[in-house]
Scaffold this active site. Structure first.
Site, mmCIF file in Angstrom:
data_model
loop_
_atom_site.group_PDB
_atom_site.id
_atom_site.type_symbol
_atom_site.label_atom_id
_atom_site.label_comp_id
_atom_site.label_asym_id
_atom_site.label_seq_id
_atom_site.Cartn_x
_atom_site.Cartn_y
_atom_site.Cartn_z
ATOM 1 N N ASP A 487 34.953 42.130 40.343
ATOM 2 C CA ASP A 487 34.907 41.901 38.901
ATOM 3 C C ASP A 487 33.535 42.327 38.372
ATOM 4 O O ASP A 487 32.506 41.996 38.950
ATOM 5 C CB ASP A 487 35.151 40.419 38.614
ATOM 6 C CG ASP A 487 35.135 40.106 37.132
ATOM 7 O OD1 ASP A 487 35.978 40.654 36.401
ATOM 8 O OD2 ASP A 487 34.264 39.315 36.707
ATOM 9 N N HIS A 490 29.908 46.832 37.648
ATOM 10 C CA HIS A 490 28.776 47.502 37.018
ATOM 11 C C HIS A 490 27.616 46.552 36.747
ATOM 12 O O HIS A 490 26.501 47.000 36.501
ATOM 13 C CB HIS A 490 29.207 48.178 35.710
ATOM 14 C CG HIS A 490 30.159 47.362 34.900
ATOM 15 N ND1 HIS A 490 31.525 47.442 35.077
ATOM 16 C CD2 HIS A 490 29.950 46.451 33.934
ATOM 17 C CE1 HIS A 490 32.113 46.605 34.238
ATOM 18 N NE2 HIS A 490 31.186 45.996 33.540
ATOM 19 N N ASP A 608 43.593 42.764 31.121
ATOM 20 C CA ASP A 608 42.626 42.780 30.023
ATOM 21 C C ASP A 608 43.081 43.671 28.869
ATOM 22 O O ASP A 608 42.444 43.673 27.817
ATOM 23 C CB ASP A 608 41.272 43.301 30.521
ATOM 24 C CG ASP A 608 40.594 42.333 31.473
ATOM 25 O OD1 ASP A 608 40.720 41.117 31.263
ATOM 26 O OD2 ASP A 608 39.936 42.795 32.420
#
Length: 1458
Positions: A487, A490, A608
């Site tokens: 999750d 980045h 999402d």
């Protein structure tokens, strides 16, 4: 793990590291860099290391023990808290998911959730959700095993490393795990701002501001309040500026105390005498000086007034401005006045900091305004409603831990922890809660109030508890789950990800690792992928805003283009007996990593994403899903997509449970029903089949509202073809414009065609959304779409879309190529096998025909009928043989350049196949070419097989055949050479293959007038046929490398005997012209010839026997009479090579003087009459041979002036008359050699007779002649470093322009040319090193190294010489005497062949001074470094060779031999 490298100059250093597990493996090389070459002692450089590189190994995924390729994964996302009761409801859903053909379930975190109830806000990383899984780990173990065994589903879990729930109990024990003003003091201003905003929000009503926003006016009123009560009340400017009073006091005090420090660099370079100028500085200059030289605390934000001026630097400025402090107070300035003046300077210092504060205050207000507007006023926002304590004006950026028994032991400031969040277009490599970012102060973070951001630092020692805790959590996840979805990858520090994945892979080596990674940069994505060993990245189809963009995404993840080149190589194929005694013909294949985008887990929709119903058109659910299923990568979906849920499921606030028609019964492909589960089952089955079987080639086409995808197997050519009519807003209900589809050479049958209808009326939506218990989809149905016309033509299949094919429709077809059985591994295997056996009977001359032959050679051999092949829109190949094709194909294959003109040409017809086969068949019918018959037959059979494939596949199979044949011929050629070549480095092998390029049989010339034999070309393509092919000088310069170095001893002997037979005047011809009209105009050729015989006797086993060989003489011995080759005297006498050597030496000792036979324009149209006169004599004082005149050029630098316009016709650019240094060296070498042979009784002559030129004089032994040269060489040729030593040498000091070198010529017709630096001295050093003093020789070589050595060749003239012209253009006809008609040929351009002599000389003399093994290794390393340019050039050259010359610094020269 450490691997030692040991230098070895005979092979490429390779380290074989077996890797048997998945993951990211880092490696680097530590080495001591090779120092620059120097004749002096050099301190070795310090050890250094390369950047770290990575090898990523994919995991081996298995499902119930059966291997499952990553591209065959069909993943299904679920949010666990909506699954219902465990295990009953879960099993029901698993059954429906498995029936739909999915093979992996992605779970959002299954751990105990925090107070927000979001799955991603984990309360305890080590405890599974106790409500759902009361049995804890036991339940999870049971879940994972039953999923796989009963439903065919693997388990993949989200793993969350970046944050924890704001109410995680362990935070109270370890607040250092988060960012607070103790661990991150730069956040102090952000915390004060956040606290003030919360206070302002709480007091809105009291302060007279609205608590319910109805329009922008209300918001603007509140913003004014924030300016006044928050920004103004906080005095945030104090975090930016220096404290004027504090710093003024401290600086004046330092000045008074004499504590003065001069800054580095002083006062901007002003010396002691220049300090008066500082007094004249403006206020701005004084402030700038303090900011640049005296500012402290500027590294980050922190406490108020963190920025300050170093008092001692400030005091230095005061001392210059006002002088030293006078304690008596009589003459010095008043300290109050000084302080006042300094305050003005500090005020000026603060100006940019106030501007900085103003800009950031504006940014803070802008961010707050936009966020509040979105949250409370925007239609697309959550419209939160009234502002109150539970729902403040803006989200808090900090979680404030309670003060209790656990936390009271900590500094109160450490209890406010930064919440995690994300930032638009953020740099993934920046920690936005770190000291280098002000994102939390500027309110740029879209914060998750239920998640505390975790602070790892750079290694476990920075936060021991956190690293240990999260490692334990990671290992727990790896214990039960086949894969991770990282999750917010980045936001994960790379060092953290590396460490935790290492921990996970200890538990589960074959862990699939996917990542949610959105850095906005492919380069940064790749950095994460390679360092973490990521299997794939989550990519979202719902991010596409149009049909065009969706087609782009499908194309990106669809696989390689249809008809792509095969890059894997068959490295071995020969029948081998199996354990059962049967022949085992299994091929050994080297699989090459294919260039492709980073692997994706391509989701038609994620948990999402808003679904098509919200973002596009509900009907797009079907075409979007079908398109993603056709991609050559892992794919996925989410619960609710197939069911057509009307909106995105709120994973935080939603309380209802999943329902799905697929969970309530058998999933069938049928019309009607609800959702697309039945069709998804088919799509997933096909996707798995294509992924497992390697359907790796895809063609994607976009046309209006349509996207078509054709995905095929690269060998069997079986495939599936999809027509998808997408449904984006505004597409209506009509068919849309779509042309019939034409599938060339392909058959197709329809699998099915369907359309999706969805009830999206407000009533239907309300009914579904108002269901209090269940999440369910909109009413929908799947309908068959009849009417597709599939016309199976002979050459193509035409598919016509019916009139009724509305948006939201798909049609799926199965495709194949007729006779597809032969296109499976059978055809690939057939065209890649048998070549070794077919080519093994070819000899080296046969291989010249197979691999090479330039255009002129091919035209010559075919009597002008055939040349090289010309590719339309590209041009001619450089060779008619396989190398010509391969030089083009190697880059085409590497780049998979299917748009290359060659590929288009092959698709248009089979002319290239015809040319390649018929050419070899024609040559094989010639006498002595029987070795070509089997290669020709092999090619014919392979081309016959691939002629039947569709035209779009012909480039692939043509390349496969050519590559196989080329490799077989290449390897066979090497096998026919010496052991040094066969076991050598790749560069050495490539050089050796040049001997095959250059040695060919041509009809127009030979070594003899009466018979045709293979002979060396002086260079391709310009000197390849007729009289221009075979040059004496060129043959014997290259014979050592091309023939002796490769083990081609018979060819070397043939050329020696042939040229020996044409000896005349004591010289061999420069132009042989097969002995018919040889031309004797080169003074140096004979010496290269004698050196080659010497090399032959020393290199070839029993090589000395050659001097006893007898050859017929074209001309009479010791007789200058010229006669034609068919004269009876021609070849009427015989001489041994021993006699010919002696004749050459004796004729030079006696003196040579003749005018060339047939002199005049017919022989040389450029030369003046004087140039045809050849005179050579020995100066018996020195033993050195002199020759030539200013009108001829008897050495290799033989460019004759040709330009009438420039006035240079008949005037050589480089006559080099006198004693050329290389001739002197080779003369000495020959004398020493024959003297040694004579001493051993192996040469019957002991010297030469010296007298009046008739050979009747006194005997001078070879030893005495050589001694004369040895005594006088340095005196004649050396130019000393020290001008004071000129008297010891034959030097005219006025002519010297460079010292410490050797003259190029001795006593030439133009004295200045003696003193030019040219590379010819290296030739003499190679063959006659005893003539040189080692120290002087090495220095001269070092000069050449820095002045003359280019990337591949040696500059032919010192760049500092006034005659230096480094560019050669033979077609130039200008007024310039220096360059017109290519007169600069040897005046600067960089010639290749000299590099070999230079490097041999450098190695020889450098080794003389090296004492230790390490030093000797360095000598070899210096040589190999200088071969780097040649190795690169031969790799890049389409000729597979090295150019004769280049222009300045290796620049390409169009007029060079290639």
């Amino acid at each position: 793990m450490e691997y030692k490298l040991h230098p070895d100059f005979n092979r490429v250093l390779e380290i074989s590291i077996p890797i048997h597990v998945a993951g990211a493996f880092a490696f680097y090389t530590t080495f001591t860099a090779l120092p620059a070459f120097s004749t002096l002692a050099v301190e070795p450089p310090s050890p250094t290391r390369t950047p770290t590189h990575y090898v990523d190994v994919s995991p081996r995924i298995t499902l119930n023990g059966v291997p499952l390729r990553q591209d065959a994964l069909s993943t299904f996302s679920i949010i666990s808290k909506f699954m219902g009761n465990y295990p009953a409801e879960w099993d029901r859903h698993f059954r429906g998911i498995g029936q739909r053909g999915y093979n992996m379930i992605h779970f959002t975190p299954l751990m105990e959730r925090g107070e927000s109830n979001s799955p991603y806000s984990i309360h305890n990383q080590l405890t599974f959700d106790p409500i759902c899984f009361p049995g804890g780990e036991k339940d999870i173990a049971n879940l994972a095993s039953r999923m796989e065994e009963e439903h065919g589903l693997l388990a993949l879990t989200d793993i969350v490393w970046n944050h924890t729930a704001n109410n995680s109990q362990w935070l109270q024990e370890h607040p250092e795990a988060g960012y607070n003003v103790v661990t991150a003091p730069w956040l102090e201003s952000a915390l004060e701002l956040d606290t003030a905003l919360l206070k302002f929000s709480k007091n809105l009503k009291t302060l007279g501001f609205p608590t319910m926003l109805t329009d922008i006016k209300d918001l603007l009123r509140i913003m004014e309040g924030i300016k006044l009560h928050v920004i103004g009340g906080l005095s945030l400017w104090q975090f930016y500026v220096v404290h004027v009073g504090r710093d003024a006091d401290a600086t004046v005090e330092a000045w008074m105390a004499g504590n003065i420090a001069l800054p580095e660099g002083g006062f901007d370079g002003a010396g002691v005498g220049g300090l008066e100028g500082v007094k004249e500085w403006s206020l701005q200059q004084k402030a700038q000086f303090l900011r640049q030289k005296g500012l402290l605390g500027n590294d980050r934000l922190g406490e108020r007034f963190r920025r300050r001026i170093d008092p001692e630097i400030g005091a230095a400025l005061l001392a210059v401005l006002f002088g030293r402090y006078d304690r008596g107070g009589l003459s010095g300035p008043d300290e109050a006045a000084v302080r006042s003046a300094y305050i003005k300077i500090l005020d000026e210092v603060n100006l940019p900091y106030y501007k900085e504060y103003d800009a950031e205050s504006s940014e803070i207000l802008e961010q707050i305004f936009n966020r509040v507007k979105y949250m409370r006023l925007d239609d697309h926002g959550p419209e939160l409603g009234a502002i109150n304590e539970q729902n403040p004006l803006t989200e808090t950026y900090f979680t404030r831990l309670p003060v209790n028994a656990k936390t009271k032991k900590f500094d109160r400031r450490s209890l406010a922890l930064v919440n995690n969040g994300w930032i638009w277009n953020a740099d993934a490599m920046v920690d936005h809660a770190g000291p280098g970012s002000r994102a939390y102060l500027r309110r740029e973070v879209i914060v998750w109030g239920d998640c505390v951001k975790l602070r790892y630092g750079n290694s476990p020692k920075d936060n021991p508890f956190l690293w240990k805790h999260m490692a334990e959590y990671t290992r727990l996840m790896a214990k039960y789950f086949a894969g991770f979805r990282i999750d917010n990858c980045h936001s994960t520090p790379l060092a953290v990800g590396e460490h935790l994945l290492d921990e996970a892979r200890k538990v589960r080596p074959n862990l699939l690792v996917c990542a949610e990674l959105f850095t906005g940069s492919e380069a940064t994505d790749y950095l994460f992928v390679k360092r973490l060993g990521l299997s794939c990245l989550i990519r979202e189809a719902m991010q596409a805003w149009s049909t065009r963009e969706l087609s782009r995404l499908v194309h990106r993840h669809g696989g390689r283009p249809v008809g792509s080149f095969e890059v894997d190589e068959v490295v071995h194929h020969s029948p081998r007996p199996s354990s059962e005694g049967r022949e085992n013909n299994k091929r050994e294949i080297v699989e090459t990593v294919k260039e492709c985008p980073v692997h994706a887990l391509f989701m038609d929709c994620t948990h999402d994403n808003e679904p098509p119903t919200q973002k596009r058109d509900a009907r797009d659910t079907l075409p979007n899903a079908a398109l993603i299923s056709m991609c050559a990568c892992a794919t996925g979906s989410v619960m609710g997509y197939d069911e057509i849920y009307p909106k995105l499921v709120d994973l935080v606030n939603e309380t209802r449970f999943y329902t799905s028609p697929s969970s309530d019964g058998e999933v069938k492909l049928e019309t009607g029903g609800s959702g697309i589960g039945g069709i998804k089952k088919l799509l997933n089955q096909i996707h798995k089949q294509m992924g497992q079987d390697g359907y790796g080639e895809t063609h994607v086409h976009h046309e209006g509202e349509y996207i078509t995808v054709h995905r095929v197997h690269p060998k069997s050519r079986k495939g599936y073809f999809l027509i998808a009519h997408t449904a984006f807003p505004g597409y209506g209900v009509h068919r849309g414009g779509f042309h019939p589809v034409h599938l060339a050479d392909t058959k197709a049958k329809i699998v099915g065609s369907w359309t999706l209808e969805v009830d999206v009326s407000e009533g239907a939506k309300l009914e579904v959304l108002n269901d209090k218990e269940a999440l369910r989809g909109l009413p929908s149905s799947i309908l068959d779409v009849p009417g597709f016309a599939v016309d199976l033509g002979e050459k193509e299949t035409t598919i016509t879309v019916p009139q009724e094919f509305p948006p939201g429709s798909i049609a799926l077809f199965e495709t194949w190529i007729p006779g597809s059985q032969q296109h499976a591994d059978g055809l690939d295997e057939f065209v890649t096998t048998g070549a070794k056996e077919a080519f093994e009977h070819a000899n080296l001359v046969d291989l010249n025909s197979i691999l090479y032959r330039c255009g002129a050679e091919e035209m010559d051999f075919s009597d002008g009928k055939d040349g090289v092949y010309i590719i339309p829109n590209f041009g001619p190949l450089v060779y008619a043989g396989l190398q010509g094709w391969w030089s083009v194909l190697r880059d085409v294959i590497k780049k998979n350049d299917l748009a290359h003109p060659l590929c288009q040409h092959l698709r248009e017809g089979q002319w290239a196949l015809d040319y390649t086969v018929t050419r070899l068949e024609r040559i094989s019918k010639q006498s002595d070419s029987e070795g070509l018959q089997m290669p020709a037959e092999w090619l014919k059979l392979r081309f016959s097989a691939i002629r039947k494939v569709p035209s779009f596949l012909l480039p692939r199979y043509f390349a496969l055949v050519i590559r196989t044949a080329y490799n077989a011929a290449w390897n066979h050629g090497l096998s026919l050479m010496g052991e040094d070549v066969r076991s050598g480095q790749g560069f050495q092998k490539k050089l050796a293959m040049v001997s095959i390029q250059q040695t060919s049989t041509v009809k127009s010339t030979s070594l003899y007038p009466g018979r045709t034999v293979p002979c060396l070309a002086a260079g391709l393509p310009h000197f390849s046929v007729g009289w221009a092919r075979c040059w004496g000088r060129d043959v014997f310069i290259s014979l050592r490398g091309l023939f002796l170095g490769t083990g081609r001893y018979a060819d070397a002997k043939e050329h020696i005997l042939a040229f020996a037979s044409v000896l005349k005047h004591g010289m061999i011809p420069n132009l042989l012209d097969r002995g018919r009209k040889p031309r004797f105009n080169s003074r140096d050729s004979i010496w290269f010839f004698l050196q080659s015989i010497q090399d032959y006797t020393k290199i070839v086993p029993d090589g000395l026997e050659i001097i006893k060989e007898s050859v017929p003489r074209r001309f009479l011995p010791y007789d200058d009479t010229w006669f034609e080759f068919d004269d009876p005297r021609s070849y009427s006498t015989r001489s041994t090579i021993e006699d010919i050597i002696q004749e050459a030496l004796q004729r030079h000792a006696s003196g040579i003087s003749f005018r060339e036979a047939n002199a005049g324009p017919g022989l040389d149209m450029q030369m003046k009459s004087e140039g045809f006169q050849i005179d050579i004599k020995v100066d018996w004082e020195t033993g050195i041979i002199f020759g030539g005149n200013q009108f001829n050029c008897g050495t290799w630098m033989d460019k004759m002036g040709e330009s009438e316009r420039a006035g240079t016709k008949g005037i050589p650019a480089t006559p080099r008359d006198g004693a050329a240094i290389e001739i002197t060296g080779m003369l000495y070498s020959a004398l020493v050699w024959v003297e040694e042979l004579a001493k051993q009784g192996k040469y019957k002559y002991s010297g030469v007779k010296v007298g009046d030129g008739d050979g009747s004089g006194a005997l001078l032994t070879f030893k005495d002649w050589a001694s004369k040269i040895e005594r006088n060489f340095e005196w004649a040729y050396y130019i000393p470093l020290d001008a004071n030593e000129d008297g010891r040498y034959d030097v005219n000091s006025k002519m010297v322009s460079r010292r410490g070198i050797y003259k190029d010529i001795y006593r030439s017709g133009r004295e200045c040319e003696d003193y030019q630096l040219r590379p010819n001295f290296a030739i003499a050093m190679c063959v006659a090193s005893r003539l040189f003093e080692p120290v002087k020789a090495l220095h001269a070589l070092s000069v050449a190294d820095s002045v003359l050595l280019g990337p591949t060749g040696m500059a032919t003239l010192d760049p500092e010489d006034s005659n230096y012209r480094p560019y050669y253009n033979n077609s130039e006809d200008s007024d310039s005497p220096a360059t017109s008609k290519g007169r600069s040929y040897h005046q600067g351009p960089e010639w290749l062949w000299l590099t070999g002599f230079y490097l041999r000389a450098l190695l020889r003399f450098d080794l003389m001074r090296r004492k230790t093994p390490e030093e000797r290794i360095e000598s070899f390393q210096q040589i190999t470094r200088r071969l780097k340019g040649c190795a690169k050039a031969i790799d890049e050259s389409p000729w597979a060779g090295l150019a004769e010359l280049t222009n300045k610094k290796g620049a390409f020269c169009p007029d060079s031999v290639s």
